[in-house]
Design an enzyme around this catalytic site. Structure first.
Site, PDB file in Angstrom:
ATOM      1  N   HIS A  62       0.843  -1.198   0.000  1.00  0.00           N
ATOM      2  CA  HIS A  62       0.000   0.000   0.000  1.00  0.00           C
ATOM      3  C   HIS A  62       0.881   1.252   0.000  1.00  0.00           C
ATOM      4  O   HIS A  62       1.917   1.287   0.662  1.00  0.00           O
ATOM      5  CB  HIS A  62      -0.934   0.004   1.211  1.00  0.00           C
ATOM      6  CG  HIS A  62      -2.021   1.013   1.094  1.00  0.00           C
ATOM      7  ND1 HIS A  62      -1.809   2.356   1.323  1.00  0.00           N
ATOM      8  CD2 HIS A  62      -3.321   0.894   0.720  1.00  0.00           C
ATOM      9  CE1 HIS A  62      -2.932   3.013   1.114  1.00  0.00           C
ATOM     10  NE2 HIS A  62      -3.870   2.155   0.750  1.00  0.00           N
ATOM     11  N   GLU A  94      -3.954   1.706  -7.565  1.00  0.00           N
ATOM     12  CA  GLU A  94      -4.318   2.831  -6.707  1.00  0.00           C
ATOM     13  C   GLU A  94      -3.403   4.022  -7.001  1.00  0.00           C
ATOM     14  O   GLU A  94      -2.333   4.145  -6.392  1.00  0.00           O
ATOM     15  CB  GLU A  94      -4.151   2.455  -5.235  1.00  0.00           C
ATOM     16  CG  GLU A  94      -5.088   1.372  -4.761  1.00  0.00           C
ATOM     17  CD  GLU A  94      -5.407   1.546  -3.280  1.00  0.00           C
ATOM     18  OE1 GLU A  94      -6.601   1.588  -2.954  1.00  0.00           O
ATOM     19  OE2 GLU A  94      -4.491   1.664  -2.463  1.00  0.00           O
TER      20      GLU A  94
END
Ligand code: PGA
Length: 257
Positions: free
Chosen positions: A93, A170
């Site tokens: 992430h 993302e």
């Protein structure tokens, strides 16, 4: 293919009582038409996962380490997560890359240990604002480099282990807590996802790649992203803490399996 929804609670909520109340919202919102997975922080994950399971609601850790045993203070074992009934783990992430200096090489070791331990990694990739401003070709080059670094060494793993990896595109500039953020245009996100899927097949031997989109997905824009079949689901951050957001996102995804 039914959509996969991973709800990333990040470091929220503050108390166990609030976490339990939030779990209750998800338990009432499960849908037969999409896969729903919640990813609470560790302090709530163990507790919530030990509660009576609800069919159709999965659990996801927010990290694991690349070793399962040994002198690694603060590390979390992928094998132990799997044995505790957790199926998924978010890796790579951007918040871990930014705040904790996680590199593609570290993400790579974590992915290999996760799939070797039976966990399904949800691996995040995406360009920052500076890269984004340089245009599509530069973005594609950047993503190819990230993928190549993080997915190294997959050849010795079985096809089913490979296919257990979910990729989440993302773009860092689209994530809701980053200042000036705005969700990507669904058409542009779908174009990059198409590119990622082609790479996964041609360079990494995936058979049926699953790629999610994440970055400011909410109840207002979910429908527009759903009109692109290339997007296999969503990694949702901020909206995962709000009842109305959760219910609408799940309802819209369930209506378009
Ligand atoms: P966001 O977060 O939906 O709040 O933008 C997504 C993520 O960081 O995974």
């Amino acid at each position: 293919m039914a959509k996969t929804l991973i709800f990333n609670w990040k470091l929220n909520p503050a108390t166990q009582k609030q976490a339990e109340a939030l779990l209750g919202v998800y338990q009432k919102t499960v849908s037969k038409n999409c896969e729903i997975v919640i990813s609470p922080p560790f302090e709530h994950l163990w507790f919530l996962n030990a509660k009576k399971p609800v069919l159709g609601l999965g659990f996801c850790a927010q990290d694991c380490f690349w070793e399962n045993l040994g002198p690694y203070t603060g590390a979390v074992s992928a094998l132990n997560l799997k044995l505790s009934g957790i199926d998924y783990v978010i890796l790579g992430h951007s918040e871990k890359r930014i705040h904790l200096g996680e590199t593609d090489a570290m993400v790579n070791k974590k992915i290999l240990n996760a799939i070797g331990s039976g966990l399904k990694p949800v691996v995040c990739f995406g360009e920052d604002l500076k890269t984004h401003a340089k245009g599509e070709d530069v973005v594609k080059k950047f993503i190819k480099k990230q993928l190549t670094g993080a997915l190294k060494g997959l050849n010795s793993y079985s096809l089913s282990q490979k296919n257990s990896i979910i990729v989440a595109y993302e773009p860092v500039w689209a994530i809701s807590n980053n200042s000036g953020n705005v969700a990507d245009s669904p058409a542009d996100a779908a174009k990059i996802i198409e590119f990622i899927k082609d790479l996964l097949v041609s360079n990494f031997g995936f058979q049926v790649p699953r790629v999610l989109y994440g970055g400011s997905v909410n109840r207002k824009n979910i429908k527009s992203f759903l009109s692109f079949d290339q997007i296999n689901g969503f990694l949702v951050g901020r909206a995962s803490l709000d009842r109305e957001e959760i219910q609408t996102i799940v309802r819209e995804c369930g209506a378009k399996p």
